[in-house]
Design a protein around this motif. Sequence first.
Motif, PDB file in Angstrom:
ATOM      1  N   SER A   1      41.939  31.344  29.451  1.00 14.70           N
ATOM      2  CA  SER A   1      41.673  32.063  30.722  1.00 14.70           C
ATOM      3  C   SER A   1      40.684  31.349  31.769  1.00 14.70           C
ATOM      4  O   SER A   1      39.633  31.195  31.576  1.00 14.70           O
ATOM      5  CB  SER A   1      41.070  33.345  30.078  1.00 14.70           C
TER       6      SER A   1
ATOM      7  N   SER B   1      40.302  30.162  36.172  1.00 14.42           N
ATOM      8  CA  SER B   1      40.290  30.648  37.409  1.00 14.42           C
ATOM      9  C   SER B   1      40.814  29.629  38.581  1.00 14.42           C
ATOM     10  O   SER B   1      40.336  28.728  38.499  1.00 14.42           O
ATOM     11  CB  SER B   1      38.953  30.960  38.046  1.00 14.42           C
TER      12      SER B   1
ATOM     13  N   ASN C   1      41.935  29.726  42.439  1.00  9.81           N
ATOM     14  CA  ASN C   1      41.765  30.698  43.790  1.00  9.81           C
ATOM     15  C   ASN C   1      42.698  29.964  44.937  1.00  9.81           C
ATOM     16  O   ASN C   1      43.282  29.003  44.652  1.00  9.81           O
ATOM     17  CB  ASN C   1      40.387  30.836  44.363  1.00  9.81           C
TER      18      ASN C   1
ATOM     19  N   ASN D   1      48.317  37.937  40.574  1.00 16.64           N
ATOM     20  CA  ASN D   1      47.192  37.855  41.511  1.00 16.64           C
ATOM     21  C   ASN D   1      47.302  36.907  42.409  1.00 16.64           C
ATOM     22  O   ASN D   1      46.358  36.588  42.950  1.00 16.64           O
ATOM     23  CB  ASN D   1      45.931  37.706  40.444  1.00 16.64           C
TER      24      ASN D   1
ATOM     25  N   CYS E   1      43.852  33.951  36.139  1.00 13.64           N
ATOM     26  CA  CYS E   1      43.326  35.216  37.127  1.00 13.64           C
ATOM     27  C   CYS E   1      41.967  35.456  36.614  1.00 13.64           C
ATOM     28  O   CYS E   1      41.499  36.664  37.070  1.00 13.64           O
ATOM     29  CB  CYS E   1      44.393  36.322  36.806  1.00 13.64           C
ATOM     30  N   TYR E   2      41.365  34.791  35.802  1.00 15.27           N
ATOM     31  CA  TYR E   2      40.044  35.017  35.124  1.00 15.27           C
ATOM     32  C   TYR E   2      38.948  34.761  36.166  1.00 15.27           C
ATOM     33  O   TYR E   2      39.177  34.022  37.070  1.00 15.27           O
ATOM     34  CB  TYR E   2      39.753  34.398  33.933  1.00 15.27           C
ATOM     35  N   GLY E   3      37.997  35.059  35.914  1.00 13.11           N
ATOM     36  CA  GLY E   3      36.614  34.996  36.985  1.00 13.11           C
ATOM     37  C   GLY E   3      36.079  33.420  36.987  1.00 13.11           C
ATOM     38  O   GLY E   3      35.291  33.025  37.791  1.00 13.11           O
ATOM     39  N   TYR E   4      36.505  32.814  36.000  1.00 13.99           N
ATOM     40  CA  TYR E   4      35.957  31.494  35.664  1.00 13.99           C
ATOM     41  C   TYR E   4      36.705  30.570  34.664  1.00 13.99           C
ATOM     42  O   TYR E   4      37.547  31.227  33.933  1.00 13.99           O
ATOM     43  CB  TYR E   4      34.409  31.336  35.447  1.00 13.99           C
TER      44      TYR E   4
END
Length: 349
Positions: A154, A156, A158, A209, A238-241
């Motif tokens: 998991s 991220s 962007n 995402n 798609c995770y935050g980090y």
Amino acid sequence: MKKLRVCMIGCGRISEMYAQVFKELSDLAEVVYAVDTDLNKAKAFAEQFKGCKAIIDYRECMEDNIDVAHIATPHYSHHEIAIELMKNKIHVLTEKPMAITLSNADKMISVSEEMGTKLGVIFQTRYAKGCTHIKNIIDSGKLGKIKCARSYLSWSRNKSYYADSDWKGTWDKEGGGVLIDQAIHSIDRVQWLVGSDIEWIEGNISNRNHEYLKVEDTADALVKFQNGCLYHLYATNCYGYDAPIELEIVGEHGKVGMKQDLAWVDIDGVEYYEMAEENSEVIPGKAYWGYTHVTQIRDFYISVINDSLVKIDGREGKKALDIILSIYESSIKNKRIYRDIIEAGGNHD
């Protein structure tokens, strides 16, 4: 001993890792060419090594007694560059994936065998001490019959990650998304640890995402190995980090696993311990690259010097690619892909 003459093809982000490795292995090899379509990048890399020449076209180095070429270019170009180099008797160690289709991977393997040149594929995470320790435990039979396995990634990614590249996040140049770029290492480790051929694969990919991309940002699959092991995998960017990668292998007598570089063993509830990767060097680049590029590259150089077998050669490097392309095919066709179809190549091209 005569040092190997080395060429670095592709001087992008990961080249900083290679630069550090080449400095550590200066007793075995000297870097004589730095190649990139952006000459400024090639020059920046070459400046770190005395006598290293910066060039745009890798073909220029083929007439200058190069022993080993490292390929760290966009995915789609790996096979073409590798084949041309090997046909000129230059040994090749390429970043993953070795190709983005099985037919091109097979061409690379054929040329390597026909020309008698070494072909290696970078899967450095196999060389982590914890991972090799777990492999030894599994192969010793201490876990008994392997029942199941899982891997969980998991991370991220962007929009700027893709905007800064003309090939990332594309089917024709990268070959896919989170599976072929990020999850390929954990997939490779699990299939290596399980140590069995595949019976079937069923998977699903989606883009949840990253609406500006057509490739997948999330995937899950179930892989049935011929030894009976069921491998569950999940990957998303798609995770935050970038959370630590987790993998686990479960046998009759216990389980073993890794959380990033921390390996753990739990056998019959009696033998339990953890084993962290020890590293005294400050390695540049992303932490999730690990610290074992140097170990695999040293191993490859020794195989060239001694004319010995390459541990992660083309046939080994193809295994994770095979799984990934089968997941793509399973998702597109909405059906399970069986081994006989996979061996025939399926529609992976």
